[in-house]
Design a protein around this motif. Structure first.
Motif, PDB file in Angstrom:
ATOM      1  N   GLU A   1      -7.299  13.860  48.067  1.00 11.57           N
ATOM      2  CA  GLU A   1      -8.603  13.426  48.554  1.00 11.57           C
ATOM      3  C   GLU A   1      -8.497  12.088  49.278  1.00 11.57           C
ATOM      4  O   GLU A   1      -9.131  11.897  50.331  1.00 11.57           O
ATOM      5  CB  GLU A   1      -9.591  13.314  47.388  1.00 11.57           C
ATOM      6  CG  GLU A   1      -9.896  14.634  46.690  1.00 11.57           C
ATOM      7  CD  GLU A   1     -10.677  15.610  47.567  1.00 11.57           C
ATOM      8  OE1 GLU A   1     -11.170  15.197  48.634  1.00 11.57           O
ATOM      9  OE2 GLU A   1     -10.787  16.783  47.186  1.00 11.57           O
ATOM     10  N   GLU A   2      -7.714  11.164  48.746  1.00 12.97           N
ATOM     11  CA  GLU A   2      -7.564   9.856  49.404  1.00 12.97           C
ATOM     12  C   GLU A   2      -6.902  10.004  50.766  1.00 12.97           C
ATOM     13  O   GLU A   2      -7.343   9.408  51.765  1.00 12.97           O
ATOM     14  CB  GLU A   2      -6.748   8.905  48.535  1.00 12.97           C
ATOM     15  CG  GLU A   2      -6.532   7.545  49.196  1.00 12.97           C
ATOM     16  CD  GLU A   2      -5.687   6.604  48.362  1.00 12.97           C
ATOM     17  OE1 GLU A   2      -5.250   5.567  48.920  1.00 12.97           O
ATOM     18  OE2 GLU A   2      -5.456   6.886  47.166  1.00 12.97           O
ATOM     19  N   THR A   3      -5.853  10.814  50.829  1.00 11.81           N
ATOM     20  CA  THR A   3      -5.134  10.979  52.090  1.00 11.81           C
ATOM     21  C   THR A   3      -6.018  11.610  53.148  1.00 11.81           C
ATOM     22  O   THR A   3      -6.067  11.146  54.300  1.00 11.81           O
ATOM     23  CB  THR A   3      -3.876  11.835  51.871  1.00 11.81           C
ATOM     24  OG1 THR A   3      -2.997  11.152  50.971  1.00 11.81           O
ATOM     25  CG2 THR A   3      -3.152  12.096  53.176  1.00 11.81           C
ATOM     26  N   VAL A   4      -6.726  12.655  52.803  1.00  9.48           N
ATOM     27  CA  VAL A   4      -7.594  13.317  53.766  1.00  9.48           C
ATOM     28  C   VAL A   4      -8.760  12.410  54.163  1.00  9.48           C
ATOM     29  O   VAL A   4      -9.148  12.350  55.343  1.00  9.48           O
ATOM     30  CB  VAL A   4      -8.103  14.656  53.207  1.00  9.48           C
ATOM     31  CG1 VAL A   4      -9.161  15.264  54.111  1.00  9.48           C
ATOM     32  CG2 VAL A   4      -6.936  15.624  53.032  1.00  9.48           C
ATOM     33  N   ALA A   5      -9.299  11.672  53.199  1.00  3.99           N
ATOM     34  CA  ALA A   5     -10.419  10.780  53.497  1.00  3.99           C
ATOM     35  C   ALA A   5     -10.040   9.715  54.511  1.00  3.99           C
ATOM     36  O   ALA A   5     -10.787   9.444  55.466  1.00  3.99           O
ATOM     37  CB  ALA A   5     -10.927  10.128  52.211  1.00  3.99           C
ATOM     38  N   VAL A   6      -8.881   9.105  54.321  1.00  4.94           N
ATOM     39  CA  VAL A   6      -8.482   7.979  55.170  1.00  4.94           C
ATOM     40  C   VAL A   6      -7.844   8.452  56.472  1.00  4.94           C
ATOM     41  O   VAL A   6      -8.143   7.942  57.552  1.00  4.94           O
ATOM     42  CB  VAL A   6      -7.522   7.048  54.412  1.00  4.94           C
ATOM     43  CG1 VAL A   6      -7.012   5.936  55.329  1.00  4.94           C
ATOM     44  CG2 VAL A   6      -8.205   6.454  53.191  1.00  4.94           C
ATOM     45  N   ASN A   7      -6.965   9.437  56.385  1.00  7.53           N
ATOM     46  CA  ASN A   7      -6.174   9.828  57.557  1.00  7.53           C
ATOM     47  C   ASN A   7      -6.845  10.862  58.450  1.00  7.53           C
ATOM     48  O   ASN A   7      -6.459  11.014  59.610  1.00  7.53           O
ATOM     49  CB  ASN A   7      -4.806  10.365  57.117  1.00  7.53           C
ATOM     50  CG  ASN A   7      -3.937   9.293  56.508  1.00  7.53           C
ATOM     51  OD1 ASN A   7      -4.312   8.126  56.453  1.00  7.53           O
ATOM     52  ND2 ASN A   7      -2.772   9.682  56.030  1.00  7.53           N
TER      53      ASN A   7
END
Length: 247
Positions: free
Chosen positions: A110-116
């Motif tokens: 979730e963090e990776t998709v949210a930021v990137n």
């Protein structure tokens, strides 16, 4: 001869260090007023802003967590309001979470998709509300979107590959408005997170055709060209500034 960005307003997300800082300073050197976002290190972001101001350009520093879509939209709006216009958006902020697929949980996903992925989409969505004809959007991807040579990169590579589709589709959609959208994929670049004298640097350098790391300024030079009038006929393109890593 420079790229003639006088009178332009730019926003560089994650502009407080590394490639983002180099891009922000290069755009200022070419004549643009620049806003930059940071998440944690205010002092470092202010140092970048001070160097921009020393060039005679305006600099705006905005704290924004790219994992928060509301903060991303607010940062774009603040940049446009503070500078008085927004002609250039560089979606540079990113997160770099690696590990075996079995050990990457939903939180990391979730963090990776949210930021990137989500943040570049949201920032672009907000930016085009301010952009006139001649606007420029640059997404900063990664060489591993095209060539994954080490284990543990599945999540990060996936997120950066998504930017290829975003760039192509936005380039098509915004072309009639004379707004171009392009993707820059840096290769190994000498930054705090991946220093050219690090323990794996020799092996990584050996995967490039040129045999060495890029400097952040090498990436910034490509961005400066793409956002200039010289780059007006490129859109939906992927530019690999990777020393031949992907060939």
């Amino acid at each position: 001869m420079g790229f003639g960005l006088e009178g332009k307003g730019a926003l560089v997300t994650g502009g407080g260090r590394g490639i983002g800082a180099a891009v922000a300073e290069r755009l200022a050197a070419e004549g643009a007023d620049v806003a930059l976002t940071y998440r944690d290190d205010a002092a470092r972001a202010e140092e970048v802003a001070a160097r921009i101001r020393s060039l005679g350009r305006r600099a705006v520093v905005v704290r924004a967590d790219s994992a928060d879509p509301g903060a991303v939209t607010a940062a774009v709006d603040e940049a446009a309001a503070s500078i008085g216009r927004l002609d250039i958006l560089v979606n540079n902020a990113g997160t770099f979470l690696l590990g075996p697929i079995e050990q990457l949980g939903l939180a990391e996903f979730e963090e990776t998709v949210a930021v990137n992925v989500r943040a570049p989409f949201v920032a672009s969505q907000a930016a085009v509300r301010h952009m006139a004809a001649g606007g420029r959007i640059i997404n900063i991807g990664s060489n591993v979107a095209e060539r994954a040579v080490f284990p543990g990169f599945a999540l990060y590579s996936m997120s950066k590959t998504a930017l290829i589709g975003l760039t192509k589709a936005l380039g098509r959609e915004l072309g009639p408005r004379a707004i171009t959208v392009n993707l820059v994929n840096p290769g190994p670049t000498d930054t705090d997170l991946n220093p050219a004298n690090g323990p794996d640097a020799a092996a990584i350098s050996g995967l490039t055709a040129l045999g060495h790391y890029a400097r952040p300024g090498d990436i910034a030079g490509a961005v400066a060209f793409l956002v200039s009038d010289d780059g007006r006929y490129l859109t939906g393109a992927t530019v690999n500034v990777d020393g031949g890593f992907s060939i």
